[in-house]
Design a protein around this motif. Structure first.
Motif, PDB file in Angstrom:
ATOM      1  N   LEU A 201       0.823  -1.202   0.000  1.00 14.05           N
ATOM      2  CA  LEU A 201       0.000   0.000   0.000  1.00 14.05           C
ATOM      3  C   LEU A 201       0.864   1.261   0.000  1.00 14.05           C
ATOM      4  CD1 LEU A 201      -2.745  -1.073   2.566  1.00 14.05           C
ATOM      5  CD2 LEU A 201      -3.065  -0.737   0.105  1.00 14.05           C
ATOM      6  N   LEU A 305      -0.611  -3.785  -8.681  1.00 12.78           N
ATOM      7  CA  LEU A 305      -0.716  -3.594  -7.237  1.00 12.78           C
ATOM      8  C   LEU A 305      -1.946  -4.298  -6.672  1.00 12.78           C
ATOM      9  CD1 LEU A 305       0.266   0.180  -6.902  1.00 12.78           C
ATOM     10  CD2 LEU A 305       1.630  -1.800  -6.223  1.00 12.78           C
ATOM     11  N   GLN A 306      -3.065  -4.252  -7.410  1.00 14.23           N
ATOM     12  CA  GLN A 306      -4.293  -4.901  -6.949  1.00 14.23           C
ATOM     13  C   GLN A 306      -4.085  -6.405  -6.790  1.00 14.23           C
ATOM     14  OE1 GLN A 306      -7.971  -3.117  -6.980  1.00 14.23           O
ATOM     15  NE2 GLN A 306      -7.437  -4.405  -5.261  1.00 14.23           N
ATOM     16  N   LEU A 309      -1.760  -7.274  -3.772  1.00 14.86           N
ATOM     17  CA  LEU A 309      -2.461  -7.147  -2.500  1.00 14.86           C
ATOM     18  C   LEU A 309      -3.360  -8.348  -2.242  1.00 14.86           C
ATOM     19  CD1 LEU A 309      -3.372  -3.360  -2.461  1.00 14.86           C
ATOM     20  CD2 LEU A 309      -2.022  -4.577  -0.745  1.00 14.86           C
ATOM     21  N   ASN A 324      -6.251  -0.739  -1.774  1.00 20.21           N
ATOM     22  CA  ASN A 324      -5.437  -0.375  -2.922  1.00 20.21           C
ATOM     23  C   ASN A 324      -5.864   0.973  -3.472  1.00 20.21           C
ATOM     24  OD1 ASN A 324      -3.538  -0.741  -5.091  1.00 20.21           O
ATOM     25  ND2 ASN A 324      -5.246  -1.286  -6.413  1.00 20.21           N
TER      26      ASN A 324
END
Length: 376
Positions: A201, A305-306, A309, A324
């Motif tokens: 994050l 990034l999603q 995570l 996110n």
């Protein structure tokens, strides 16, 4: 999938159109442009607060019902923006509009991943986020044009209509999503105890800020630095959106091949592109190409990034996925704020690109530390 993406289209339109209409908003409200940028930061703050709170408190709510409820809240916030009588109430309305943003994308991403074939999770997530990217091709330029010619409030009327259409589409076409299990608040809050979740994050909050530092003030950059006419600004915003669409698709493909390697590649490209925009902004053609590349590099980072995570969150995926977009909107707020600081300090409208390149480089160092810690 199209219904889920339509929600992203509406959210993307409202998030980015404010930036394209900052000069008009500042003039109408009789305030400076950096002050008008607080409306952008207020929306981003709403996302940051709303994402974890809604994801945790609504953990037991059926996913389809939650998606519909979030879009109803988003639509009401857009209506409040249209009727806001002062800048203070406008800032409050933008904050309320941002509250459902992160939770919507979090739940929609999980829904897409649950419906995707094996090995194509990132592509499915990218498909949902394509609505966000597509907003910058159609929604934002169209709403910006309306705002410039009819008044900034008309742009948000369009957003409210899109929100209402999404509510109907979600209710009619999205299945009950039995593959996405409801949990409970304590399980979801467990994501905040996982170092890899928090570090990922942080990478998004820092590294993504560069795109927003440039985009928040892009309208004035194009007119005052590149020498474009006001009527040409929506065309460049559309080109920015095309870059986001291309970047979103490329990001999904790269992420399915390797999550960590894709993040490194995209962030290095982002740093180079933002540094190059400092010089490109002085020429109208180079500025247009630069806007395309800035949008593309930023959008490519979203699916990567999603997905990461969701991989490191274990049984707290809803909160992690929602966070996110909270992190990306922290980047939005920070980018707009830092860009406004360097402009107000007299460094000019190319200075936000310098700030953006520095943020991208810092994000690379943070992700290097994150991956190193994960390996140990």
């Amino acid at each position: 999938m199209l219904a889920l993406a339509l929600g992203g289209f509406g959210i993307g339109t409202t998030e980015f159109v404010t930036m394209g209409l900052l000069p008009e908003l500042a003039s109408a409200m009789h305030i400076s442009e950096p002050t008008a940028g607080h409306a952008v930061s207020a929306y981003a703050l709403g996302v940051v607060i709303g994402a974890p709170v809604i994801a945790a408190l609504c953990a037991r709510v059926a996913r389809k019902r939650l998606l519909v409820g979030l879009m109803i809240g988003f639509t009401l916030g857009s209506v409040a923006t249209v009727v806001a009588p002062s800048f203070q109430t406008l800032v409050l309305a933008r904050f309320v509009s941002g509250l459902p943003h992160g939770a919507y994308f979090g739940v929609a991403s999980l829904a897409a991943a649950s419906l995707a074939p094996a090995g194509q999770r990132a592509k499915a997530i990218a498909a949902v986020m394509l609505g966000l990217s597509g907003a910058n091709v159609v929604g934002v330029p169209a709403a910006t044009w309306l705002g410039q010619h009819l008044g900034w409030r008309d742009a948000f009327i369009v957003v409210a209509v899109i929100g209402l259409a999404t509510v109907v589409a979600l209710f009619r076409f999205v299945p009950e999503l039995t593959g996405v299990k409801a949990t409970n608040p304590m399980t979801e809050l467990g994501a905040l105890r996982r170092p890899q979740v928090l570090l990922t994050l942080l990478v998004g909050a820092v590294g993504f800020g560069g795109m927003f530092a440039v985009y928040t003030y892009i309208a004035t950059t194009l007119t005052d630095v590149a020498g474009m006419r006001v009527g040409q600004v929506p065309l460049v915003l559309m080109l920015f959106g095309v870059g986001m669409v291309v970047g979103n698709i490329v990001g999904g493909v790269l992420t399915d091949r390797g999550v960590d390697s894709s993040i490194f590649t995209i962030m290095i490209a982002m740093a180079v592109i933002l540094a190059g925009f400092v010089a490109a902004a002085h020429n109208p053609y180079a500025a247009a190409v630069g806007a395309f590349l800035v949008g593309g590099s930023g959008a490519a980072l979203g699916p990567a990034l999603q997905t990461r995570l969701m991989d490191v969150a274990a049984d707290a995926q809803t909160l992690a996925a929602a966070l996110n977009h909270a992190a990306l909107n922290m980047a939005n707020a920070a980018g707009a704020w830092l860009g406004g600081i360097v402009i107000a300090a007299g460094f000019g409208y190319t200075a936000p690109a310098v700030v953006g390149a520095c943020l991208a480089i810092l994000g690379i160092f943070l992700f290097t530390a994150t991956v190193s810690l994960a390996r140990r």
